[in-house]
Scaffold this motif. Structure first.
Motif, PDB file in Angstrom:
ATOM      1  N   ARG A  78     -30.655  20.112 -44.097  1.00  0.00           N
ATOM      2  CA  ARG A  78     -31.983  19.600 -43.748  1.00  0.00           C
ATOM      3  C   ARG A  78     -32.241  19.717 -42.243  1.00  0.00           C
ATOM      4  O   ARG A  78     -33.366  19.953 -41.818  1.00  0.00           O
ATOM      5  N   ALA A  79     -31.181  19.545 -41.446  1.00  0.00           N
ATOM      6  CA  ALA A  79     -31.333  19.675 -39.998  1.00  0.00           C
ATOM      7  C   ALA A  79     -31.689  21.114 -39.632  1.00  0.00           C
ATOM      8  O   ALA A  79     -32.525  21.346 -38.753  1.00  0.00           O
ATOM      9  N   TYR A  80     -31.070  22.067 -40.315  1.00  0.00           N
ATOM     10  CA  TYR A  80     -31.386  23.470 -40.032  1.00  0.00           C
ATOM     11  C   TYR A  80     -32.795  23.819 -40.493  1.00  0.00           C
ATOM     12  O   TYR A  80     -33.501  24.585 -39.841  1.00  0.00           O
ATOM     13  N   ALA A  81     -33.230  23.252 -41.620  1.00  0.00           N
ATOM     14  CA  ALA A  81     -34.594  23.487 -42.079  1.00  0.00           C
ATOM     15  C   ALA A  81     -35.595  22.881 -41.100  1.00  0.00           C
ATOM     16  O   ALA A  81     -36.635  23.481 -40.798  1.00  0.00           O
ATOM     17  N   LYS A  82     -35.285  21.701 -40.573  1.00  0.00           N
ATOM     18  CA  LYS A  82     -36.164  21.061 -39.589  1.00  0.00           C
ATOM     19  C   LYS A  82     -36.183  21.872 -38.296  1.00  0.00           C
ATOM     20  O   LYS A  82     -37.214  21.994 -37.642  1.00  0.00           O
ATOM     21  N   GLU A  83     -35.038  22.447 -37.944  1.00  0.00           N
ATOM     22  CA  GLU A  83     -34.949  23.291 -36.749  1.00  0.00           C
ATOM     23  C   GLU A  83     -35.874  24.491 -36.860  1.00  0.00           C
ATOM     24  O   GLU A  83     -36.569  24.845 -35.908  1.00  0.00           O
ATOM     25  N   ILE A  84     -35.916  25.097 -38.004  1.00  0.00           N
ATOM     26  CA  ILE A  84     -36.785  26.257 -38.209  1.00  0.00           C
ATOM     27  C   ILE A  84     -38.248  25.832 -38.164  1.00  0.00           C
ATOM     28  O   ILE A  84     -39.092  26.502 -37.587  1.00  0.00           O
ATOM     29  N   LYS A  85     -38.550  24.679 -38.756  1.00  0.00           N
ATOM     30  CA  LYS A  85     -39.933  24.210 -38.822  1.00  0.00           C
ATOM     31  C   LYS A  85     -40.464  23.814 -37.453  1.00  0.00           C
ATOM     32  O   LYS A  85     -41.593  24.147 -37.094  1.00  0.00           O
ATOM     33  N   THR A  86     -39.659  23.108 -36.660  1.00  0.00           N
ATOM     34  CA  THR A  86     -40.125  22.603 -35.364  1.00  0.00           C
ATOM     35  C   THR A  86     -39.839  23.549 -34.215  1.00  0.00           C
ATOM     36  O   THR A  86     -40.493  23.475 -33.184  1.00  0.00           O
ATOM     37  N   GLY A  87     -38.837  24.391 -34.355  1.00  0.00           N
ATOM     38  CA  GLY A  87     -38.481  25.300 -33.270  1.00  0.00           C
ATOM     39  C   GLY A  87     -37.483  24.691 -32.298  1.00  0.00           C
ATOM     40  O   GLY A  87     -37.070  25.332 -31.341  1.00  0.00           O
TER      41      GLY A  87
END
Length: 111
Positions: A78-87
């Motif tokens: 989930r942290a990696y998915a959030k990283e992609i979403k927020t940059g």
């Protein structure tokens, strides 16, 4: 009473019709010759498509257990998915520690 058809056949009229249309096309006013011409660039620039290419560099090898522990500390996938979403890159200090290690499993519910 018999009527006679005095109209010439279509094939006889075709050349005259084409000549009439060609004459009408040439009789039209010429295009505006003083139309502004687009300005051409005075300085040509070239940039190579592979100019910013960076060669492959090996990454530092680490223990798979350390890598898995770090992913767990960050917050998992989930942290990696959030990283992609927020940059913004995920880091351990941004992670919120959870008392229950299985909080993300089964939608947060208990089996």
């Amino acid at each position: 009473m018999a009527t006679s058809n005095h109209l010439p056949p279509f094939r006889a009229l075709l050349p005259w019709t084409l000549a009439l249309f060609a004459g009408a096309a040439f009789a039209q006013a010429p295009a505006d010759t003083e139309a502004p011409q687009p300005s051409l660039p005075t300085k040509l620039q070239y940039s190579s498509a592979i100019g910013a290419y960076q060669t492959y560099a090996d990454q530092q090898v680490q223990s798979w257990r350390e890598a898995n522990d770090r992913v767990g500390q960050i917050g998992g996938w989930r942290a990696y998915a959030k990283e992609i979403k927020t940059g913004k890159s995920a880091s351990v200090k941004d992670a919120t520690p959870s008392s229950d290690p299985h909080v993300g499993h089964h939608g947060g519910g208990t089996p």
